[in-house]
Design a protein around this motif. Structure first.
Motif, PDB file in Angstrom:
ATOM      1  N   PHE A 130      31.331  63.506  39.797  1.00  0.00           N
ATOM      2  CA  PHE A 130      32.574  62.714  39.995  1.00  0.00           C
ATOM      3  C   PHE A 130      34.025  62.700  41.310  1.00  0.00           C
ATOM      4  O   PHE A 130      33.667  61.522  40.734  1.00  0.00           O
ATOM      5  CB  PHE A 130      33.601  63.512  39.064  1.00  0.00           C
ATOM      6  CG  PHE A 130      35.329  63.635  38.732  1.00  0.00           C
ATOM      7  CD1 PHE A 130      35.498  62.194  38.546  1.00  0.00           C
ATOM      8  CD2 PHE A 130      36.008  63.544  39.311  1.00  0.00           C
ATOM      9  CE1 PHE A 130      37.024  61.975  37.669  1.00  0.00           C
ATOM     10  CE2 PHE A 130      37.638  63.756  39.863  1.00  0.00           C
ATOM     11  CZ  PHE A 130      37.998  61.998  38.919  1.00  0.00           C
ATOM     12  N   GLY A 131      33.239  63.112  41.657  1.00  0.00           N
ATOM     13  CA  GLY A 131      34.521  63.094  43.168  1.00  0.00           C
ATOM     14  C   GLY A 131      33.656  62.066  43.678  1.00  0.00           C
ATOM     15  O   GLY A 131      34.418  61.092  44.598  1.00  0.00           O
ATOM     16  N   GLY A 141      30.814  62.402  35.193  1.00  0.00           N
ATOM     17  CA  GLY A 141      31.554  63.507  35.399  1.00  0.00           C
ATOM     18  C   GLY A 141      31.651  64.155  34.139  1.00  0.00           C
ATOM     19  O   GLY A 141      31.232  65.448  33.957  1.00  0.00           O
ATOM     20  N   ALA A 161      26.868  72.541  35.495  1.00  0.00           N
ATOM     21  CA  ALA A 161      28.628  72.547  36.382  1.00  0.00           C
ATOM     22  C   ALA A 161      29.306  72.001  37.632  1.00  0.00           C
ATOM     23  O   ALA A 161      30.139  70.584  37.638  1.00  0.00           O
ATOM     24  CB  ALA A 161      29.020  73.386  35.473  1.00  0.00           C
ATOM     25  N   LEU A 162      28.143  72.149  38.657  1.00  0.00           N
ATOM     26  CA  LEU A 162      28.073  71.489  39.876  1.00  0.00           C
ATOM     27  C   LEU A 162      27.653  70.357  39.694  1.00  0.00           C
ATOM     28  O   LEU A 162      28.437  69.436  40.252  1.00  0.00           O
ATOM     29  CB  LEU A 162      27.480  73.011  41.053  1.00  0.00           C
ATOM     30  CG  LEU A 162      27.424  72.255  41.973  1.00  0.00           C
ATOM     31  CD1 LEU A 162      28.518  72.304  42.927  1.00  0.00           C
ATOM     32  CD2 LEU A 162      26.137  73.037  43.055  1.00  0.00           C
ATOM     33  N   SER A 163      26.990  69.628  38.624  1.00  0.00           N
ATOM     34  CA  SER A 163      26.540  68.145  39.128  1.00  0.00           C
ATOM     35  C   SER A 163      27.181  67.425  38.489  1.00  0.00           C
ATOM     36  O   SER A 163      27.745  66.137  39.035  1.00  0.00           O
ATOM     37  CB  SER A 163      24.642  68.549  38.479  1.00  0.00           C
ATOM     38  OG  SER A 163      25.432  68.049  37.557  1.00  0.00           O
ATOM     39  N   GLY A 164      28.333  67.757  37.365  1.00  0.00           N
ATOM     40  CA  GLY A 164      29.351  67.915  36.952  1.00  0.00           C
ATOM     41  C   GLY A 164      30.962  66.608  38.306  1.00  0.00           C
ATOM     42  O   GLY A 164      30.997  65.969  38.398  1.00  0.00           O
ATOM     43  N   VAL A 165      30.656  68.365  38.886  1.00  0.00           N
ATOM     44  CA  VAL A 165      32.092  68.488  39.961  1.00  0.00           C
ATOM     45  C   VAL A 165      31.637  67.326  41.125  1.00  0.00           C
ATOM     46  O   VAL A 165      32.277  66.357  41.391  1.00  0.00           O
ATOM     47  CB  VAL A 165      32.561  69.640  40.724  1.00  0.00           C
ATOM     48  CG1 VAL A 165      32.913  69.398  41.616  1.00  0.00           C
ATOM     49  CG2 VAL A 165      32.344  70.382  39.325  1.00  0.00           C
ATOM     50  N   VAL A 166      30.218  67.434  41.511  1.00  0.00           N
ATOM     51  CA  VAL A 166      29.654  66.560  42.444  1.00  0.00           C
ATOM     52  C   VAL A 166      30.059  65.150  42.544  1.00  0.00           C
ATOM     53  O   VAL A 166      30.712  63.987  43.077  1.00  0.00           O
ATOM     54  CB  VAL A 166      28.430  66.931  42.926  1.00  0.00           C
ATOM     55  CG1 VAL A 166      28.314  66.016  44.294  1.00  0.00           C
ATOM     56  CG2 VAL A 166      28.197  68.421  43.759  1.00  0.00           C
ATOM     57  N   ALA A 199      24.281  63.334  43.897  1.00  0.00           N
ATOM     58  CA  ALA A 199      24.913  63.936  41.965  1.00  0.00           C
ATOM     59  C   ALA A 199      23.403  64.621  41.037  1.00  0.00           C
ATOM     60  O   ALA A 199      23.498  65.332  40.411  1.00  0.00           O
ATOM     61  CB  ALA A 199      25.659  63.155  41.178  1.00  0.00           C
ATOM     62  N   GLY A 208      29.369  67.649  32.749  1.00  0.00           N
ATOM     63  CA  GLY A 208      29.690  68.616  32.834  1.00  0.00           C
ATOM     64  C   GLY A 208      29.134  69.031  30.955  1.00  0.00           C
ATOM     65  O   GLY A 208      29.034  70.050  30.766  1.00  0.00           O
ATOM     66  N   ARG A 215      33.784  58.174  42.035  1.00  0.00           N
ATOM     67  CA  ARG A 215      35.289  57.386  41.380  1.00  0.00           C
ATOM     68  C   ARG A 215      35.724  57.059  43.082  1.00  0.00           C
ATOM     69  O   ARG A 215      36.732  56.137  43.228  1.00  0.00           O
ATOM     70  CB  ARG A 215      36.245  59.213  41.655  1.00  0.00           C
ATOM     71  CG  ARG A 215      36.535  59.913  42.549  1.00  0.00           C
ATOM     72  CD  ARG A 215      37.627  60.816  42.795  1.00  0.00           C
ATOM     73  NE  ARG A 215      37.632  61.918  43.925  1.00  0.00           N
ATOM     74  CZ  ARG A 215      38.806  62.438  43.889  1.00  0.00           C
ATOM     75  NH1 ARG A 215      39.944  63.075  42.907  1.00  0.00           N
ATOM     76  NH2 ARG A 215      38.725  63.331  44.515  1.00  0.00           N
TER      77      ARG A 215
END
Length: 429
Positions: free
Chosen positions: A396-397, A293, A389-394, A231, A297, A400
């Motif tokens: 969080f995924g 995440g 923004a892409l790093s935030g999605v990665v 990430a 973001g 978790r």
């Protein structure tokens, strides 16, 4: 009733309860203030000598690239040698480099000395964060990280603004001298910290290259470390673009001059300080995956808004937002690594991750230097927002799927080697 969360007074009380942590905190405050004050002077000095974003990229790379080499080649030494001695030695080296900067006559000499500083910093930072878990109880882990990151980032805010004003008023050499002195103060404070509070014991070695392999293996096998590896390596591309394009955005696009550059850098530091300070409480309330995440973001939102800002004042306000997300994300990174690696391997774990970050950050800065000169800083900052923004999605995924604290995966070892083990429940990791 829900769980109680530490108040602001309780968090700050950690400085009184843990004298050794207080020394580390004050050392960070002193050296950090001088460093960020001097960074503005360095960028102004190089830009006014060359008028090139490529040279700004070279300056930043020279400061960061040694961290890559250290993590790749000598990371195990942070576990095998005295972390306290390494930190003090790094401060002395940085003092010498900044004391020499007023006597430089070319941008090349400035970049060369920045490389020396980068080598020392590449040793200092992983030693600090590897030793930090031994200074405070585990229940104060998030708070300690938040406070340390907050003061580091607050010095960014205050030092950057002061650096811009000082460079405009009396020139860049004064900033170099102030920073040189700050490293001597830091070294003096670190001398008072007992060695055993920074390192449980020096790690035994089964050969330098095998020690290196152990660090890489742990980074892949520990889900917590793997989260940071993936990430944050995405996020550093955005960080690279923002840093390289920032001087041109402030000095030319906004025509804001030296003070404008210092203002934007200072506002980023303010946001970082606020985000880092609040991160511990956010994590306790919302959980690390959500905070990680959301923090990444928030970086994207602030960077994108600054790219479209009409002037430096609006951009500076947007940079506070992106800095807040950045500061919180960095605390999450530290927690993931500290609780995902045992003390005997923690130094090289930090070194490996910092090495990978610096490698990709360097590539990002090389690209950003060319792209900024070709397309302009607004477009580069816009692209950086999309990457964040892409790093935030990665982030969080991946986060978790991590449970903290967790048992650290053991690295396969031969007889008589140091065994990887989870941190004791009563100590922070």
């Amino acid at each position: 009733m829900g769980p109680r969360h530490p108040s602001s007074t309780w968090r700050l009380g950690l400085l009184r309860r843990e004298p050794s942590f207080l020394r580390l905190f004050l050392a960070t405050l002193g050296s950090g203030a001088g460093t960020w004050l001097a960074l503005v002077a360095l960028e102004v000095d190089v830009y006014e000598r060359t008028h090139s974003s490529g040279w700004i990229a070279a300056l930043l790379i020279a400061d960061l690239l040694p961290t890559f080499a250290i993590g790749l080649l000598v990371g195990p030494l942070i576990d095998r040698l005295s972390r306290k001695g390494l930190m003090i030695g790094a401060d002395v080296v940085r003092f010498g480099a900044f004391a020499a900067l007023p006597f430089t006559t070319s941008a090349t000499q400035i970049v060369a000395l920045a490389t020396v500083v980068g080598v020392a910093t590449g040793v200092f930072r992983p030693a600090v964060y590897a030793g930090l878990p031994n200074l405070v109880p585990d229940r104060d882990l998030a708070t300690a990280n938040s406070l340390l990151q907050s003061v580091d980032n607050l010095t960014w805010a205050l030092g950057s603004v002061a650096g811009g004003a000082l460079a405009a008023a009396v020139g860049v050499h004064a900033a170099y001298w102030v920073n040189a002195g700050s490293f001597l103060v830091s070294a003096a404070l670190l001398i008072g910290i007992p060695q055993n509070l920074l390192q449980a014991a020096a790690a035994a070695s089964r050969g330098h290259w095998r020690d290196l392999k152990d660090g890489f293996a742990l980074t892949i096998r520990s889900r917590a470390l793997l989260t940071v590896l993936i990430a944050w390596n995405v996020a550093v591309f955005a960080y690279a673009a923002v840093n390289v394009a920032e001087p041109r955005l402030a000095l030319r696009t906004f025509s804001a001059g030296r003070f404008g550059l210092g203002l934007m850098m200072g506002c980023a530091g303010l946001g970082l300080a606020v985000g880092a300070y609040l991160a511990g409480a956010w994590i306790e309330r919302r959980g690390l995956p959500v905070v990680y995440g959301a923090s990444l973001g928030l970086m994207a939102v602030g960077i994108g808004a600054a790219a479209a800002a009409p002037n430096v004042w609006v951009a500076a306000a947007c940079v506070v937002i992106s800095g807040c997300g950045n500061g919180s994300a960095v605390v999450c990174n530290a927690l993931l690594v500290q609780r995902g690696a045992p003390d005997a391997l923690r130094g090289r774990a930090f070194a490996v991750l910092m090495s990978s970050n610096m490698a990709l950050l360097t590539l990002g800065m090389v690209a950003a230097g060319r792209l900024t000169d070709e397309f302009g800083p607004r477009w580069v900052w816009g692209a950086a927002a999309a990457v964040a923004a892409l790093s935030g999605v990665v982030g969080f995924g991946l986060a978790r799927r991590v449970t903290l604290p967790q048992k650290v995966p053991e690295v396969e070892r031969e007889p008589l080697s140091v065994q990887a083990h989870a941190a004791e429940p009563g100590r922070r990791a």
